[in-house]
Design an enzyme around this catalytic site. Structure first.
Site, PDB file in Angstrom:
ATOM      1  N   GLU A 198      -4.061 -13.537  -3.130  1.00  0.00           N
ATOM      2  CA  GLU A 198      -3.791 -13.516  -4.565  1.00  0.00           C
ATOM      3  C   GLU A 198      -2.453 -12.843  -4.852  1.00  0.00           C
ATOM      4  OE1 GLU A 198      -7.868 -13.067  -6.936  1.00  0.00           O
ATOM      5  OE2 GLU A 198      -7.586 -11.468  -5.458  1.00  0.00           O
ATOM      6  N   LYS A 221     -10.036 -16.449 -14.970  1.00  0.00           N
ATOM      7  CA  LYS A 221      -9.422 -16.661 -13.663  1.00  0.00           C
ATOM      8  C   LYS A 221     -10.100 -17.878 -13.022  1.00  0.00           C
ATOM      9  CE  LYS A 221      -8.353 -13.530  -9.842  1.00  0.00           C
ATOM     10  NZ  LYS A 221      -8.621 -12.183  -9.333  1.00  0.00           N
TER      11      LYS A 221
END
Length: 127
Positions: free
Chosen positions: A27, A105
């Site tokens: 990420e 997300k």
């Protein structure tokens, strides 16, 4: 006592950003898409009566603050991203009395076929 999150509001939905927030090294290195939904409690009555921009809070101005808060610092948690947005809006716009912010997300690193991970904060300006 009345619910604090009622009344007039300015709403921004599905604001899309690309960021590097998260705990996983992937990420942080590759980044991912995030979406922000926002409601700001503001008395809009004078703007409605006068049709004058100086009697309201500019949603373009709110967007600019959200973007700066989102991009300003890499965070591990989307809860912290959301709180950073809340803090920045309260600092920038005294007229905002409460905020509901949701950070979504869609590519969260979990084994889901469809859907998204999200958090939502409800915050009132402290007197």
């Amino acid at each position: 006592m009345a619910d604090a999150f009622t009344g007039d509001r300015i709403i921004l939905k599905d604001l899309g950003f690309y960021g590097y927030h998260g705990l996983m090294s992937e990420e942080k290195a590759l980044g991912q898409r995030f979406f922000v939904d926002l409601e700001c409690g503001v008395d809009l009555s004078q703007a409605g009566y006068t049709d004058t921009i100086s009697n309201t809070v500019s949603y373009a101005g709110i967007y600019d603050v959200v973007k700066e808060a989102f991009d300003g610092r890499r965070m591990h948690l989307i809860e912290a991203v959301a709180q950073n947005i809340v803090t920045a809006i309260f600092e920038a716009f005294q007229e905002v009395k409460w905020i509901v912010v949701r950070v979504r997300k869609p590519e969260a690193p979990i084994a889901m076929v469809r859907g998204e991970a999200a958090i939502e904060l409800h915050r009132q300006r402290k007197s």
